[in-house]
Design a protein around this motif. Sequence first.
Motif, PDB file in Angstrom:
ATOM      1  N   MET A   1       0.843  -1.198   0.000  1.00  0.00           N
ATOM      2  CA  MET A   1       0.000   0.000   0.000  1.00  0.00           C
ATOM      3  C   MET A   1       0.877   1.246   0.000  1.00  0.00           C
ATOM      4  SD  MET A   1      -2.913   1.219   2.766  1.00  0.00           S
ATOM      5  CE  MET A   1      -3.951  -0.190   2.423  1.00  0.00           C
ATOM      6  N   SER A   2       0.521   2.239  -0.809  1.00  0.00           N
ATOM      7  CA  SER A   2       1.281   3.480  -0.864  1.00  0.00           C
ATOM      8  C   SER A   2       1.067   4.290   0.410  1.00  0.00           C
ATOM      9  CB  SER A   2       0.861   4.299  -2.087  1.00  0.00           C
ATOM     10  OG  SER A   2       1.176   3.614  -3.277  1.00  0.00           O
ATOM     11  N   ARG A   3       2.006   5.177   0.694  1.00  0.00           N
ATOM     12  CA  ARG A   3       2.009   5.889   1.971  1.00  0.00           C
ATOM     13  C   ARG A   3       0.805   6.790   2.183  1.00  0.00           C
ATOM     14  NH1 ARG A   3       7.800   8.687   2.460  1.00  0.00           N
ATOM     15  NH2 ARG A   3       7.198   9.402   0.386  1.00  0.00           N
ATOM     16  N   LEU A   4       0.213   7.301   1.098  1.00  0.00           N
ATOM     17  CA  LEU A   4      -0.864   8.278   1.236  1.00  0.00           C
ATOM     18  C   LEU A   4      -2.210   7.737   0.755  1.00  0.00           C
ATOM     19  CD1 LEU A   4       1.013  11.501   0.034  1.00  0.00           C
ATOM     20  CD2 LEU A   4       0.764  10.612   2.365  1.00  0.00           C
ATOM     21  N   THR A   5      -2.345   6.422   0.659  1.00  0.00           N
ATOM     22  CA  THR A   5      -3.584   5.819   0.192  1.00  0.00           C
ATOM     23  C   THR A   5      -4.765   6.265   1.048  1.00  0.00           C
ATOM     24  OG1 THR A   5      -2.453   3.861  -0.675  1.00  0.00           O
ATOM     25  CG2 THR A   5      -4.800   3.642  -0.191  1.00  0.00           C
ATOM     26  N   GLY A   6      -5.794   6.774   0.386  1.00  0.00           N
ATOM     27  CA  GLY A   6      -7.001   7.204   1.070  1.00  0.00           C
ATOM     28  C   GLY A   6      -6.956   8.595   1.651  1.00  0.00           C
ATOM     29  N   LYS A   7      -5.815   9.264   1.580  1.00  0.00           N
ATOM     30  CA  LYS A   7      -5.691  10.615   2.130  1.00  0.00           C
ATOM     31  C   LYS A   7      -6.290  11.648   1.163  1.00  0.00           C
ATOM     32  CE  LYS A   7      -3.024   9.466   5.728  1.00  0.00           C
ATOM     33  NZ  LYS A   7      -3.418   9.669   7.134  1.00  0.00           N
ATOM     34  N   ILE A   8      -6.804  12.718   1.744  1.00  0.00           N
ATOM     35  CA  ILE A   8      -7.322  13.854   0.967  1.00  0.00           C
ATOM     36  C   ILE A   8      -6.388  15.034   1.187  1.00  0.00           C
ATOM     37  CG2 ILE A   8      -9.303  15.326   0.473  1.00  0.00           C
ATOM     38  CD1 ILE A   8      -9.797  12.290   0.123  1.00  0.00           C
ATOM     39  N   ALA A   9      -5.895  15.602   0.093  1.00  0.00           N
ATOM     40  CA  ALA A   9      -4.904  16.678   0.183  1.00  0.00           C
ATOM     41  C   ALA A   9      -5.343  17.895  -0.612  1.00  0.00           C
ATOM     42  CB  ALA A   9      -3.551  16.189  -0.345  1.00  0.00           C
ATOM     43  N   LEU A  20       2.815  21.592  -8.362  1.00  0.00           N
ATOM     44  CA  LEU A  20       2.387  20.517  -9.254  1.00  0.00           C
ATOM     45  C   LEU A  20       3.190  19.250  -9.002  1.00  0.00           C
ATOM     46  CD1 LEU A  20       0.726  19.392 -11.566  1.00  0.00           C
ATOM     47  CD2 LEU A  20       2.323  20.462 -13.174  1.00  0.00           C
ATOM     48  N   ALA A  21       4.495  19.400  -8.789  1.00  0.00           N
ATOM     49  CA  ALA A  21       5.334  18.230  -8.509  1.00  0.00           C
ATOM     50  C   ALA A  21       4.892  17.537  -7.227  1.00  0.00           C
ATOM     51  CB  ALA A  21       6.799  18.639  -8.411  1.00  0.00           C
ATOM     52  N   ALA A  22       4.546  18.324  -6.196  1.00  0.00           N
ATOM     53  CA  ALA A  22       4.056  17.744  -4.944  1.00  0.00           C
ATOM     54  C   ALA A  22       2.715  17.060  -5.160  1.00  0.00           C
ATOM     55  CB  ALA A  22       3.946  18.824  -3.874  1.00  0.00           C
ATOM     56  N   ALA A  23       1.825  17.723  -5.893  1.00  0.00           N
ATOM     57  CA  ALA A  23       0.516  17.128  -6.167  1.00  0.00           C
ATOM     58  C   ALA A  23       0.664  15.802  -6.913  1.00  0.00           C
ATOM     59  CB  ALA A  23      -0.345  18.102  -6.971  1.00  0.00           C
ATOM     60  N   GLN A  24       1.565  15.762  -7.892  1.00  0.00           N
ATOM     61  CA  GLN A  24       1.796  14.529  -8.637  1.00  0.00           C
ATOM     62  C   GLN A  24       2.311  13.417  -7.724  1.00  0.00           C
ATOM     63  OE1 GLN A  24       1.440  13.874 -12.366  1.00  0.00           O
ATOM     64  NE2 GLN A  24       1.228  12.026 -11.108  1.00  0.00           N
ATOM     65  N   ARG A  25       3.232  13.760  -6.843  1.00  0.00           N
ATOM     66  CA  ARG A  25       3.765  12.746  -5.930  1.00  0.00           C
ATOM     67  C   ARG A  25       2.682  12.272  -4.967  1.00  0.00           C
ATOM     68  NH1 ARG A  25       9.012  10.830  -4.742  1.00  0.00           N
ATOM     69  NH2 ARG A  25       8.690   9.138  -3.254  1.00  0.00           N
ATOM     70  N   PHE A  26       1.841  13.179  -4.492  1.00  0.00           N
ATOM     71  CA  PHE A  26       0.739  12.789  -3.609  1.00  0.00           C
ATOM     72  C   PHE A  26      -0.187  11.795  -4.324  1.00  0.00           C
ATOM     73  CE2 PHE A  26       0.674  17.033  -1.011  1.00  0.00           C
ATOM     74  CZ  PHE A  26       1.922  16.724  -0.488  1.00  0.00           C
ATOM     75  N   VAL A  27      -0.521  12.112  -5.578  1.00  0.00           N
ATOM     76  CA  VAL A  27      -1.372  11.214  -6.374  1.00  0.00           C
ATOM     77  C   VAL A  27      -0.694   9.857  -6.551  1.00  0.00           C
ATOM     78  CG1 VAL A  27      -2.307  10.814  -8.694  1.00  0.00           C
ATOM     79  CG2 VAL A  27      -2.664  13.015  -7.562  1.00  0.00           C
ATOM     80  N   ASP A  28       0.583   9.893  -6.888  1.00  0.00           N
ATOM     81  CA  ASP A  28       1.336   8.653  -7.081  1.00  0.00           C
ATOM     82  C   ASP A  28       1.365   7.800  -5.817  1.00  0.00           C
ATOM     83  OD1 ASP A  28       1.868   9.492  -9.661  1.00  0.00           O
ATOM     84  OD2 ASP A  28       3.928  10.123  -9.226  1.00  0.00           O
ATOM     85  N   ARG A  80     -13.672  15.715   4.649  1.00  0.00           N
ATOM     86  CA  ARG A  80     -12.519  15.868   5.540  1.00  0.00           C
ATOM     87  C   ARG A  80     -11.300  16.259   4.711  1.00  0.00           C
ATOM     88  NH1 ARG A  80     -11.540  10.461   4.118  1.00  0.00           N
ATOM     89  NH2 ARG A  80      -9.299  10.037   4.086  1.00  0.00           N
ATOM     90  N   LEU A  81     -10.216  16.562   5.429  1.00  0.00           N
ATOM     91  CA  LEU A  81      -8.960  16.936   4.787  1.00  0.00           C
ATOM     92  C   LEU A  81      -7.819  16.433   5.654  1.00  0.00           C
ATOM     93  CD1 LEU A  81      -7.719  18.507   2.397  1.00  0.00           C
ATOM     94  CD2 LEU A  81      -7.959  20.596   3.746  1.00  0.00           C
ATOM     95  N   ASP A  82      -6.871  15.729   5.040  1.00  0.00           N
ATOM     96  CA  ASP A  82      -5.760  15.147   5.785  1.00  0.00           C
ATOM     97  C   ASP A  82      -4.451  15.904   5.619  1.00  0.00           C
ATOM     98  OD1 ASP A  82      -7.271  12.699   6.587  1.00  0.00           O
ATOM     99  OD2 ASP A  82      -7.307  12.392   4.414  1.00  0.00           O
ATOM    100  N   ILE A  83      -4.269  16.534   4.466  1.00  0.00           N
ATOM    101  CA  ILE A  83      -2.992  17.175   4.134  1.00  0.00           C
ATOM    102  C   ILE A  83      -3.259  18.549   3.545  1.00  0.00           C
ATOM    103  CG2 ILE A  83      -0.915  17.030   2.708  1.00  0.00           C
ATOM    104  CD1 ILE A  83      -1.707  13.904   2.522  1.00  0.00           C
ATOM    105  N   VAL A  84      -2.607  19.554   4.071  1.00  0.00           N
ATOM    106  CA  VAL A  84      -2.650  20.903   3.499  1.00  0.00           C
ATOM    107  C   VAL A  84      -1.228  21.314   3.158  1.00  0.00           C
ATOM    108  CG1 VAL A  84      -3.172  23.335   3.892  1.00  0.00           C
ATOM    109  CG2 VAL A  84      -4.706  21.574   4.779  1.00  0.00           C
ATOM    110  N   LEU A 222       6.756  14.516   4.327  1.00  0.00           N
ATOM    111  CA  LEU A 222       6.148  15.318   5.393  1.00  0.00           C
ATOM    112  C   LEU A 222       4.642  15.087   5.479  1.00  0.00           C
ATOM    113  CD1 LEU A 222       8.078  18.692   4.975  1.00  0.00           C
ATOM    114  CD2 LEU A 222       8.316  17.024   6.836  1.00  0.00           C
ATOM    115  N   ALA A 223       4.019  14.730   4.358  1.00  0.00           N
ATOM    116  CA  ALA A 223       2.580  14.458   4.354  1.00  0.00           C
ATOM    117  C   ALA A 223       2.243  13.107   4.966  1.00  0.00           C
ATOM    118  CB  ALA A 223       2.058  14.515   2.922  1.00  0.00           C
ATOM    119  N   SER A 224       3.195  12.204   4.971  1.00  0.00           N
ATOM    120  CA  SER A 224       2.940  10.818   5.360  1.00  0.00           C
ATOM    121  C   SER A 224       3.234  10.562   6.835  1.00  0.00           C
ATOM    122  CB  SER A 224       3.809   9.880   4.514  1.00  0.00           C
ATOM    123  OG  SER A 224       5.153   9.883   4.986  1.00  0.00           O
ATOM    124  N   ASP A 225       2.833   9.376   7.281  1.00  0.00           N
ATOM    125  CA  ASP A 225       3.111   8.976   8.657  1.00  0.00           C
ATOM    126  C   ASP A 225       4.583   8.664   8.887  1.00  0.00           C
ATOM    127  OD1 ASP A 225       0.466   9.292   9.323  1.00  0.00           O
ATOM    128  OD2 ASP A 225      -0.050   7.170   9.058  1.00  0.00           O
TER     129      ASP A 225
END
Length: 244
Positions: A1-9, A20-28, A80-84, A222-225
């Motif tokens: 499972m990826s580190r940010l699965t199910g998170k809303i950012a 954009l690079a951060a958004a792409q990595r979050f999606v990935d 909800r929102l998990d990451i800003v 930084l977004a992940s656990d």
Amino acid sequence: MSRLTGKIAVVTGGATGIGLAAAQRFVDEGAFVYIFSRRQDALDKALATLGSQARAVQGSVSNLDDLDRLYETIKKERGRLDIVMANAGTGGPLKLGAITVEHCDEAYETNIKGTLFTVQKALPLMGKGGSIILTGSSAGTTGSPGFSLYAASKAAVRNFARTWAEDLVGTGIRVNVLSPGPTATELAKAALGEEGQKVFADQNPLRRMAETVEIGAVAAFLASDDSSFMTASEVAVDGGLAQI
């Protein structure tokens, strides 16, 4: 499972460059990402890259009504929102003696007020395990000729993390600063040209500018656990520029 699965950012300034690079990595990494930016054409282009795990909302961080609309959209669609990632910022070279009130207002409205209300208005949607990432800059630590307004605003962002970490005690929400050095965004490359890029690259021990994907990778950390015991910290991704 990826580190940010199910998170809303949400990523402000998320249509281009570091955002954009951060958004792409979050999606990935498995997150659903809202990108927020002023230019609809840039948002449309970014969405074509990010795909179905992203949603674009047009607006400015300096406009509180736009921020309200952003968070109302997230509340309605996701609840909800998990990451800003408060990434939207502005600034350019302007030496002491040439600074105007208008320049001060622009730096304040986007870099300070925009960052403040991006975070404050997100808090009702966030809970335990939430991560707030503020985009700082190596300029907030070092003296950079001609960049006093920008540097001062980024120093303020660094202090936001220190004080907000205390304000958020008991919530389970973390807040950290990601501080890049000179980064080879499309805007930077166009503004600096090859010679200007070389000048900036020579200022750090790695003798190059960062790629946006390198900054995005640290944003995902930084977004992940994986960074669960970090708050009030600054992570420098600057090739050592502000460290020596």
